[in-house]
Design a protein around this motif. Structure first.
Motif, short mmCIF file in Angstrom:
data_model
loop_
_atom_site.label_atom_id
_atom_site.label_comp_id
_atom_site.label_asym_id
_atom_site.label_seq_id
_atom_site.Cartn_x
_atom_site.Cartn_y
_atom_site.Cartn_z
N LEU A 1 28.92 17.06 27.28
CA LEU A 1 29.58 18.07 28.09
C LEU A 1 28.48 18.73 28.91
N PRO A 2 28.62 18.78 30.24
CA PRO A 2 27.56 19.36 31.06
C PRO A 2 27.18 20.77 30.59
N THR A 3 25.91 21.10 30.67
CA THR A 3 25.38 22.36 30.16
C THR A 3 26.12 23.57 30.72
N ARG A 4 26.46 23.54 31.99
CA ARG A 4 27.12 24.71 32.58
C ARG A 4 28.52 24.93 32.02
N HIS A 5 29.06 23.94 31.31
CA HIS A 5 30.39 24.06 30.71
C HIS A 5 30.34 24.30 29.20
N ARG A 6 29.15 24.67 28.68
CA ARG A 6 29.00 24.86 27.23
C ARG A 6 28.75 26.31 26.87
N LEU A 7 29.39 26.76 25.81
CA LEU A 7 29.02 28.04 25.20
C LEU A 7 27.84 27.74 24.28
N ARG A 8 26.81 28.58 24.34
CA ARG A 8 25.62 28.27 23.56
C ARG A 8 25.21 29.36 22.58
N SER B 1 36.36 35.39 37.08
CA SER B 1 36.87 34.22 37.80
C SER B 1 36.08 33.87 39.05
N ARG B 2 34.90 34.45 39.22
CA ARG B 2 34.09 34.05 40.38
C ARG B 2 33.64 32.61 40.23
N ALA B 3 33.38 31.98 41.35
CA ALA B 3 33.05 30.55 41.37
C ALA B 3 31.81 30.21 40.56
N GLU B 4 30.87 31.16 40.43
CA GLU B 4 29.64 30.84 39.68
C GLU B 4 29.86 30.88 38.17
N ALA C 1 37.55 20.39 33.58
CA ALA C 1 37.74 20.20 35.02
C ALA C 1 39.03 20.83 35.52
N GLU C 2 40.01 20.98 34.63
CA GLU C 2 41.28 21.54 35.07
C GLU C 2 41.51 22.99 34.63
N LEU C 3 40.57 23.54 33.88
CA LEU C 3 40.70 24.95 33.48
C LEU C 3 40.34 25.86 34.65
N PRO C 4 40.95 27.05 34.71
CA PRO C 4 40.57 27.99 35.77
C PRO C 4 39.14 28.50 35.57
N THR C 5 38.48 28.89 36.67
CA THR C 5 37.13 29.44 36.53
C THR C 5 37.18 30.72 35.71
N GLY C 6 36.10 30.97 35.00
CA GLY C 6 36.00 32.19 34.21
C GLY C 6 36.75 32.17 32.89
N VAL C 7 37.11 31.00 32.39
CA VAL C 7 37.78 30.91 31.09
C VAL C 7 36.82 30.27 30.10
N ASP C 8 36.67 30.92 28.94
CA ASP C 8 35.87 30.37 27.85
C ASP C 8 36.80 29.95 26.73
N LEU C 9 36.57 28.77 26.17
CA LEU C 9 37.35 28.28 25.03
C LEU C 9 36.44 28.09 23.83
N VAL C 10 36.91 28.51 22.67
CA VAL C 10 36.24 28.17 21.42
C VAL C 10 37.25 27.36 20.62
N VAL C 11 36.86 26.15 20.25
CA VAL C 11 37.73 25.25 19.52
C VAL C 11 37.22 25.18 18.08
N ARG C 12 38.08 25.59 17.13
CA ARG C 12 37.70 25.57 15.73
C ARG C 12 38.47 24.45 15.04
N ALA C 13 37.76 23.53 14.41
CA ALA C 13 38.39 22.41 13.72
C ALA C 13 38.85 22.85 12.34
N GLN C 14 40.06 22.49 11.98
CA GLN C 14 40.60 22.73 10.65
C GLN C 14 40.21 21.53 9.77
N PRO C 15 40.25 21.68 8.44
CA PRO C 15 39.88 20.56 7.57
C PRO C 15 40.64 19.27 7.85
N ALA C 16 41.90 19.34 8.27
CA ALA C 16 42.69 18.13 8.53
C ALA C 16 42.15 17.33 9.71
N ALA C 17 41.33 17.95 10.56
CA ALA C 17 40.77 17.26 11.73
C ALA C 17 39.87 16.10 11.32
N SER C 18 39.33 16.15 10.11
CA SER C 18 38.41 15.10 9.66
C SER C 18 39.09 13.74 9.56
#
Length: 125
Positions: free
Chosen positions: A6-13, A44-47, A82-99
């Motif tokens: 995932l490109p660096t600019r699209h990652r929460l670090r 929601s600014r472009a940067e 690529a399809e999310l609006p600018t300025g949105v951060d997502l955190v995805v948490r996997a549940q045990p069943a995801a394994s």
């Protein structure tokens, strides 16, 4: 097989970026048996491109299993950011069943829950 980078600019670090996405004001959440998606509106600014971060705890499995789930989620999130609006951060948490879920199942679930959380963000605006 899709690339998992995932490109660096699209990652929460940083821990702060994750905390703001999960606990910040203007946030939404959608969950299922496999994943929980937290969405937060930043600016929601472009940067400020949409960003994603992943939390896969030891409850999901050993190191090999956790890394596989993380790789699958990163790969599935590439077309999503690529399809999310600018300025949105997502955190995805996997549940045990995801394994035990396939890549296709995780990708479908990630898309569905992300869109649901973003809709909630828009309604709360």
């Amino acid at each position: 097989r899709p690339t998992s980078v995932l490109p660096t600019r699209h990652r929460l670090r940083t821990q702060l970026e994750f905390a703001l996405a999960v606990r910040g004001s203007g946030r939404a959440r959608a969950g299922s048996r496999l994943l929980v998606v937290h969405a937060n509106r930043t600016d929601s600014r472009a940067e400020n491109p949409p960003r994603a971060g992943f939390v896969v705890s030891k409850a999901v499995g050993g190191a090999v299993v956790r890394n596989r789930v993380k790789r699958q989620l990163r790969a599935a999130s590439r077309p999503l950011v690529a399809e999310l609006p600018t300025g949105v951060d997502l955190v995805v948490r996997a549940q045990p069943a995801a394994s035990e879920a396939s890549y296709q199942t995780l990708a479908h679930e990630l898309m569905s829950l992300s869109h649901k959380a973003v809709r909630q963000l828009r309604m709360s605006a």
